[in-house]
Design a protein around this motif. Structure first.
Motif, PDB file in Angstrom:
ATOM      1  N   HIS A   1       0.822  -1.206   0.000  1.00  0.00           N
ATOM      2  CA  HIS A   1       0.000   0.000   0.000  1.00  0.00           C
ATOM      3  C   HIS A   1       0.863   1.266   0.000  1.00  0.00           C
ATOM      4  O   HIS A   1       0.500   2.265  -0.622  1.00  0.00           O
ATOM      5  N   VAL A   2       1.982   1.233   0.714  1.00  0.00           N
ATOM      6  CA  VAL A   2       2.876   2.399   0.750  1.00  0.00           C
ATOM      7  C   VAL A   2       3.314   2.775  -0.659  1.00  0.00           C
ATOM      8  O   VAL A   2       3.269   3.945  -1.057  1.00  0.00           O
ATOM      9  N   PHE A   3       3.718   1.766  -1.448  1.00  0.00           N
ATOM     10  CA  PHE A   3       4.191   2.056  -2.807  1.00  0.00           C
ATOM     11  C   PHE A   3       3.041   2.318  -3.772  1.00  0.00           C
ATOM     12  O   PHE A   3       3.021   3.335  -4.474  1.00  0.00           O
ATOM     13  N   HIS A   4       2.088   1.383  -3.825  1.00  0.00           N
ATOM     14  CA  HIS A   4       1.038   1.453  -4.844  1.00  0.00           C
ATOM     15  C   HIS A   4       0.087   2.616  -4.607  1.00  0.00           C
ATOM     16  O   HIS A   4      -0.303   3.302  -5.557  1.00  0.00           O
ATOM     17  N   ASP A   5      -0.292   2.865  -3.352  1.00  0.00           N
ATOM     18  CA  ASP A   5      -1.335   3.846  -3.059  1.00  0.00           C
ATOM     19  C   ASP A   5      -0.805   5.212  -2.659  1.00  0.00           C
ATOM     20  O   ASP A   5      -1.538   6.202  -2.759  1.00  0.00           O
ATOM     21  N   ASP A   6       0.455   5.279  -2.194  1.00  0.00           N
ATOM     22  CA  ASP A   6       0.971   6.553  -1.667  1.00  0.00           C
ATOM     23  C   ASP A   6       2.156   7.098  -2.463  1.00  0.00           C
ATOM     24  O   ASP A   6       2.082   8.178  -3.043  1.00  0.00           O
ATOM     25  N   LEU A   7       3.253   6.346  -2.479  1.00  0.00           N
ATOM     26  CA  LEU A   7       4.494   6.891  -3.029  1.00  0.00           C
ATOM     27  C   LEU A   7       4.402   7.154  -4.529  1.00  0.00           C
ATOM     28  O   LEU A   7       4.752   8.246  -5.001  1.00  0.00           O
TER      29      LEU A   7
END
Length: 585
Positions: A165-171
């Motif tokens: 989620h950190v990579f796909h949805d935020d970063l």
């Protein structure tokens, strides 16, 4: 000891304890306060200086100004001047004056259901953004505002505890939102409004900006009313490729707009920030220490080394820093891992590498494909292979664990028996399906013969990276100089000849075979006559009527076997009317 001395001693102890507590509370905010310089005196951002009284006067006279892009709350990003936040009410505030700007001015429709999504996760009711409205005159009766001089990007992190989620949805969304607006540069400040604490991956968010990100909880440290002099609110959704099953079972998004090229540019930028360079050539196995264990990990490692005659190394999120893991993965020719968030690191694999995803018993790989979808993006150039444990005796379940780690002891006995007897998790919605959690948190003894057989078969279909290089993301332009000629044969027969020149950019592309798609529609009808033609001119006679108006579309298409299913999105359209030629009968 006298009473006075005792009282003095107690007071000293209480004051010391309060000072210690205050110093601890202030310690975390010290860096933020030092950067923001939030005083009523002049403040500095980059080369410009912002005067408090000038800023206050601008807010009082001009109010808040908002201009948004996007037609719906699901694709909207808004830019604000002087958007304020009340830490007491925990609400954003739009101050109205005669000079305020609000585009779009939606009125009450703004709450149906929101102005925009604060997260890249589309239309999730915990991610909605809205604001309250007040007249600018109300500022006289409110706490003095504190102005944030930085250009800010205000957003929600979706789940900062989960690396996927950190990579796909935020970063990724934040990175390309910042690329979309030139003033959201490395000096911009990220503001996270979802209410989470920093979480285990907070250092990754710090890679996007030289400024310390702000958490919602920290805003209280700077005053009761904070006003962001210039801010962008919301995230682009163009880089996301997966939906998590809130409305329908999880799977790839229906309309994926990102390619592997953009993912790789993002990965390269993060690696530069972490000072990582690629080296070596080996196989990486992701090791997990608490859940979803590979029970015979050492045996798997030995089998891989013997089969491929390569060095095999392990990495672990629990035991290594993230940059050190990326350093290893960025030079790997194969990444092997149980299904889990750690597989998002496959975006750092070099082109031509393979990712092998292992699934526990009763979990169908075709139903859970975030990493398969990532590997399949055009231009990603990663070969994906999945292995599934089909032997129930090779699995270890944990029914007595907490429900969030797959435990089912809280369910009634009949439901527990049903789940344990099930041979495949049925398709389901997010996010607390007990059968899914029970199965995905199993530990697995990997059957080495079937594992190696799947690898051998999978590697046979691995494409050659050299062949995949050919203009894989280049699209043909419009055809040029369209012409048409008509002739009437009889009162019931006519011919239509259509010709055109090749797209301008085609002569610069190394393409072996080009074809053209032609659609012909009789005006007023809903049906088309489609044709695929190898040449640049053609005479149509079948179903062509005299004295009739037709619409014609032509577009260039590449041979799918050479370049993949890429088509020019710009269609050339022209229409013409048949009329009898002079002298015809």
């Amino acid at each position: 000891m006298s009473v006075g001395a005792l009282v003095n001693g107690l007071l000293v102890s209480v004051v010391a304890a309060l000072l210690w507590k205050y110093s601890k509370l202030s310690e975390h905010a010290a860096l933020l306060e030092e950067e923001l310089h939030m005083t009523q005196q002049s403040q500095e951002v980059s080369q410009a200086r912002i005067d408090y009284h000038v800023a206050l006067q601008a807010l009082q006279e001009h109010g808040t100004r908002m201009v948004c892009t996007g037609k719906m709350h699901t694709d909207r990003i808004c830019r604000f001047d002087y958007l304020c936040y009340s830490s007491e009410a925990e609400e954003f505030v739009f101050f109205h004056s005669n000079s305020s700007v609000m585009l779009p001015n939606l009125g009450s429709r703004r709450f149906q259901p929101a102005l925009l999504d604060l997260s890249s996760v589309e239309d999730h009711n915990t991610q909605y953004f809205n604001f309250l409205e007040l007249p600018a005159a109300a500022l006289k009766f409110m706490p003095k505002p504190v102005f944030v001089p930085d250009i800010t990007l205000i957003l929600n992190r979706f789940n900062p505890d989960n690396l996927m989620h950190v990579f796909h949805d935020d970063l990724l969304p934040a990175y390309y939102t910042m690329k979309q607006y030139s003033d959201l540069d490395d000096e911009a400040r990220l503001v996270f409004m979802e209410g989470w604490s920093e979480g285990p991956h907070f250092d990754l968010y710090r890679l996007l900006s030289s400024k310390q990100p702000l958490l919602k909880e920290q805003l209280k440290n700077f005053g009761k009313l904070m006003c962001f002099t210039k801010s962008y609110v919301g995230l682009s959704k163009m880089t996301t490729w997966y939906q998590y099953g809130f409305v329908q079972p999880q799977g790839p998004k229906a309309n994926i707009l990102v390619s592997g090229n953009e993912i790789r540019q993002f990965a390269r930028a993060l690696m530069d920030k972490m000072n990582i360079t690629r080296k070596d050539d080996y196989i990486v196995v992701f090791s997990r220490s608490t859940t979803r264990l590979i029970l015979n990990e050492a045996e798997v490692i030995m089998a891989l080394a013997q089969e491929f005659q390569m060095r095999v190394v392990t990495v672990s999120l629990e035991e290594q820093s993230f940059p050190s893991i990326v350093q290893v993965i960025s030079g790997a020719s194969m990444l092997v891992s149980m299904h889990g968030a750690q597989l998002i690191t496959s975006l750092f694999l070099p082109r031509g590498a393979a990712v092998v995803e292992l699934f526990p018993f009763a979990v169908n790989p075709e139903q859970y494909t975030p990493y398969k979808t990532l590997a399949s993006l055009p231009g990603m150039d990663i070969h994906y292979i999945s292995w599934r444990n089909t032997k129930e005796e090779n699995t270890v379940t944990h029914p007595d664990r907490p429900w969030e780690q797959g435990g089912i002891a809280h369910l009634d006995k009949e439901e527990q028996d049903r789940i344990q007897a099930s041979k495949e998790v049925p398709r389901h919605l997010c996010c607390r399906n007990p059968e899914w959690l029970f199965r995905i948190y199993q530990d697995t003894l990997v059957d080495i013969p079937s594992f190696l057989e799947v690898l051998k078969e999978g590697m046979k279909t691995k494409p050659s990276l050299k062949k995949a290089k050919v203009a894989s993301t280049v699209h043909p332009g419009r055809v040029r100089e369209p012409k048409c000629q008509t002739s009437v044969q009889t009162t019931n027969e006519a011919k239509l000849t259509v010709s055109w020149q090749i797209p301008w950019n085609l002569k610069f592309l190394k393409v072996r075979e080009v074809k053209y798609e032609v659609w012909i529609q009789e005006q007023g009808e809903n049906t088309y006559m489609p044709y695929i033609l190898p040449q640049q001119n053609y005479t149509f006679s079948e179903n062509i009527k005299p004295f009739t108006t037709y619409l014609v579309w032509v577009r260039c298409i590449f041979n799918k076997n050479l370049l993949g299913p890429f088509r020019c999105r710009c269609l050339l359209k022209w229409d013409f009317s048949f009329s009898p030629l002079e002298g015809s009968k």
